[in-house]
Design an enzyme around this catalytic site. Structure first.
Site, mmCIF file in Angstrom:
data_model
loop_
_atom_site.group_PDB
_atom_site.id
_atom_site.type_symbol
_atom_site.label_atom_id
_atom_site.label_comp_id
_atom_site.label_asym_id
_atom_site.label_seq_id
_atom_site.Cartn_x
_atom_site.Cartn_y
_atom_site.Cartn_z
ATOM 1 N N LYS A 1 19.345 13.196 -49.417
ATOM 2 C CA LYS A 1 18.033 13.315 -48.797
ATOM 3 C C LYS A 1 17.977 14.387 -47.705
ATOM 4 C CE LYS A 1 14.877 11.075 -49.397
ATOM 5 N NZ LYS A 1 14.555 9.750 -48.850
ATOM 6 N N GLN B 1 -15.789 8.762 -2.769
ATOM 7 C CA GLN B 1 -14.466 8.574 -2.167
ATOM 8 C C GLN B 1 -13.369 9.012 -3.128
ATOM 9 O OE1 GLN B 1 -14.110 5.271 0.497
ATOM 10 N NE2 GLN B 1 -11.978 4.898 -0.078
ATOM 11 N N HIS C 1 0.862 -1.180 0.000
ATOM 12 C CA HIS C 1 0.000 0.000 0.000
ATOM 13 C C HIS C 1 0.899 1.230 0.000
ATOM 14 C CE1 HIS C 1 -3.077 2.886 1.074
ATOM 15 N NE2 HIS C 1 -4.012 1.939 1.035
ATOM 16 N N ASP C 2 0.849 2.002 -1.079
ATOM 17 C CA ASP C 2 1.798 3.093 -1.230
ATOM 18 C C ASP C 2 1.589 4.223 -0.234
ATOM 19 O OD1 ASP C 2 -0.585 3.781 -2.454
ATOM 20 O OD2 ASP C 2 0.311 4.473 -4.340
ATOM 21 N N SER D 1 19.667 10.509 -44.743
ATOM 22 C CA SER D 1 19.480 9.091 -45.043
ATOM 23 C C SER D 1 20.803 8.380 -44.889
ATOM 24 C CB SER D 1 18.951 8.917 -46.473
ATOM 25 O OG SER D 1 19.061 7.569 -46.906
ATOM 26 N N HIS E 1 -8.427 18.518 -51.754
ATOM 27 C CA HIS E 1 -8.188 17.134 -52.180
ATOM 28 C C HIS E 1 -6.767 16.939 -52.712
ATOM 29 C CE1 HIS E 1 -12.535 16.428 -51.846
ATOM 30 N NE2 HIS E 1 -12.672 17.601 -52.456
ATOM 31 N N ARG F 1 -1.863 6.375 -13.581
ATOM 32 C CA ARG F 1 -0.435 6.358 -13.269
ATOM 33 C C ARG F 1 0.396 6.353 -14.550
ATOM 34 N NH1 ARG F 1 0.664 4.842 -7.780
ATOM 35 N NH2 ARG F 1 -1.205 4.098 -6.694
ATOM 36 N N SER G 1 -4.428 2.398 -12.351
ATOM 37 C CA SER G 1 -3.319 1.990 -13.220
ATOM 38 C C SER G 1 -3.292 2.808 -14.504
ATOM 39 C CB SER G 1 -3.425 0.499 -13.545
ATOM 40 O OG SER G 1 -4.687 0.211 -14.142
#
Length: 466
Positions: A302, A246, A101-102, A296, A175, A344, A341
């Site tokens: 290039k 909560q 538990h952090d 390149s 286009h 984080r 998760s």
């Protein structure tokens, strides 16, 4: 590649398990790719910064509770004596390996500095989410401030280039095909306007995320006075969440990350245009190519648009966070940790990536090479064809039906496409066109200045009147 079963079972899976069991901040650090990171934003998401914010939340809460007579003043003062402490991340990891538990690991480490007796009132009536959620929002607010500064740099660069090339003619395209004349300044101005809207969106997103909660289990504020929440939020530059269960409601975070996604799309929009400009067949603009730079490994000639291509990819990474952030909105009852998760990861990853991308794009725009001669050559590549609409409108105004007008203009335009003819010459030789329009009237329709006569009006709308 097929791995032998022995390899999977005895090497790969154990390594995956070890990575999974690493403390959260160590997992998170793997996502921070130094290549696409800037130190100020990375620092916001460091374990040291996180634990410092956690400490400030707990210390301010103790202050408020002491003011209310809930805990002794000397206990609150003892907590503040740790304000200059450099929290030992390795020690917190060691404790968390046992507690799993952090927040408890952090509180245990804090007690090692303050003393168990003096620290016994820390976290009084609070729950882990009070610390985690409030800290996360502080970090997002700080990240927003850096992103807003980044956007200011980009806006300044776009405005400078827009003013510089306000009257530089360029062919507009639809286009991917030549349409009608515009200016390079208008191209930069529309990007400025888009990014200015994005800045306003980010300001709103920052305000929406700038809430905190010290409301205790299931958010009823039963075990902690509401005035504690108000005090902590004031000290951290937040406003109290009106109703938090909560956890702080995740629709706020969904809106925040969606805004970052829109900003990223704006970056890609600009980057895509610059990539098109740099194509060999176009070459109206290009990224700056520094001395010693190589384009390149195989072809020394290039000059590739690698920075804007990179920005296109980084925009995709930022947008990856949007759907997970929206899916975090639906949590079970008053709280679950299915969002944890995700946040984080997307908290640091998205803000760090966007910070880097905004600054990279600003640098590209600041140093970008513009080729006015090539723009003019491209404009005239099809020998006046881009003036077709003006001729069409003139014919209709002269009394020719729209259907016939379109037919007259198109049949001459197709000769330009097919035979590289001169559009104006063909129109002057067309009997149907000449019945309606004089040679002088046709000639006037090829005036380039006609298409740029309202540039100042558009610039005033975008940048305000000078």
């Amino acid at each position: 590649m097929v791995f032998p079963l022995f390899t999977l079972r005895h090497v790969v899976l154990p390594l995956m398990t070890q990575a999974y069991l690493l403390p959260n901040h160590k997992i998170r650090s793997a996502h921070m790719i130094p290549r696409y990171s800037r130190p100020d934003m990375v620092a916001i998401w460091s374990p040291e910064t996180k634990f410092k914010i956690w400490y400030e939340i707990e210390a301010h809460a103790c202050d408020a509770m002491a003011d209310l007579g809930v805990i002794p003043r000397e206990n609150a003062e003892a907590v503040w004596k740790a304000k200059d402490v450099e929290f030992d991340v390795a020690r917190i990891d060691e404790i968390e390996a046992v507690t799993k538990h952090d927040v408890i690991a952090f509180l245990t480490h804090l007690a090692e500095h303050v003393g168990s007796d003096m620290a016994r009132f820390v976290h009084q009536g609070m729950t882990s989410s009070d610390v985690l959620d409030t800290c996360f929002n502080v970090q997002l607010v700080r990240a927003s401030d850096l992103l807003l500064a980044d956007m200011d740099r980009l806006l300044a660069a776009l405005k400078t280039r827009a003013m510089e090339h306000k009257d530089t003619p360029r062919i507009g395209r639809s286009h991917g095909i030549h349409a009608e004349p515009t200016t390079m300044g208008l191209t930069f101005a529309r990007f400025y306007a888009e990014m200015d809207r994005n800045r306003a969106r980010l300001i709103n997103a920052r305000a929406e995320i700038a809430t905190g909660a010290i409301s205790g289990a299931v958010g009823t504020i039963a075990n902690v006075d509401p005035r504690v929440e108000e005090h902590v939020c004031e000290k951290l530059g937040l406003t109290p969440e009106p109703i938090s269960t909560q956890v702080i409601p995740r629709d706020r975070h969904a809106m925040f990350f969606a805004t970052l996604g829109v900003v990223a799309s704006g970056i890609e929009n600009i980057a895509t245009e610059i990539r098109h400009m740099q194509r060999t067949e176009v070459l109206e603009g290009a990224e700056y190519f520094s001395v010693g730079q190589k384009g390149s490994s195989a072809m020394p000639h290039k000059k590739n648009p690698i920075l804007t291509e990179n920005l296109t990819g980084l925009a995709r990474l930022v947008r990856m966070s949007v759907i997970p952030a929206m899916e975090n909105v639906a949590l079970w009852h008053e709280r679950d940790i299915s969002h944890s998760s995700v946040e984080r990861t997307i908290g640091p990853d998205t803000t760090i990536t966007l910070d880097f991308a905004l600054n990279r794009l600003a640098g590209v725009v600041e140093k970008m090479i513009i080729y006015p001669e090539n723009m003019m050559a491209n404009m005239h590549k099809f020998r006046g064809l881009i003036m077709s609409q003006r001729v069409l409108l003139a014919l209709t105004q002269a009394g020719v039906s729209r259907e016939d007008s379109y037919s007259y203009v198109q049949r001459n335009a197709l000769k330009v496409w097919d035979n590289n003819a001169d559009f104006k010459t063909k129109l002057l030789a067309d009997a149907d066109v000449r019945k309606a329009l004089s040679a002088e009237e046709i000639e006037e329709k090829f005036d380039l200045g006609y298409h740029t006569k309202h540039v100042d009006t558009i610039f005033a709308r975008v940048f305000g009147k000078a």
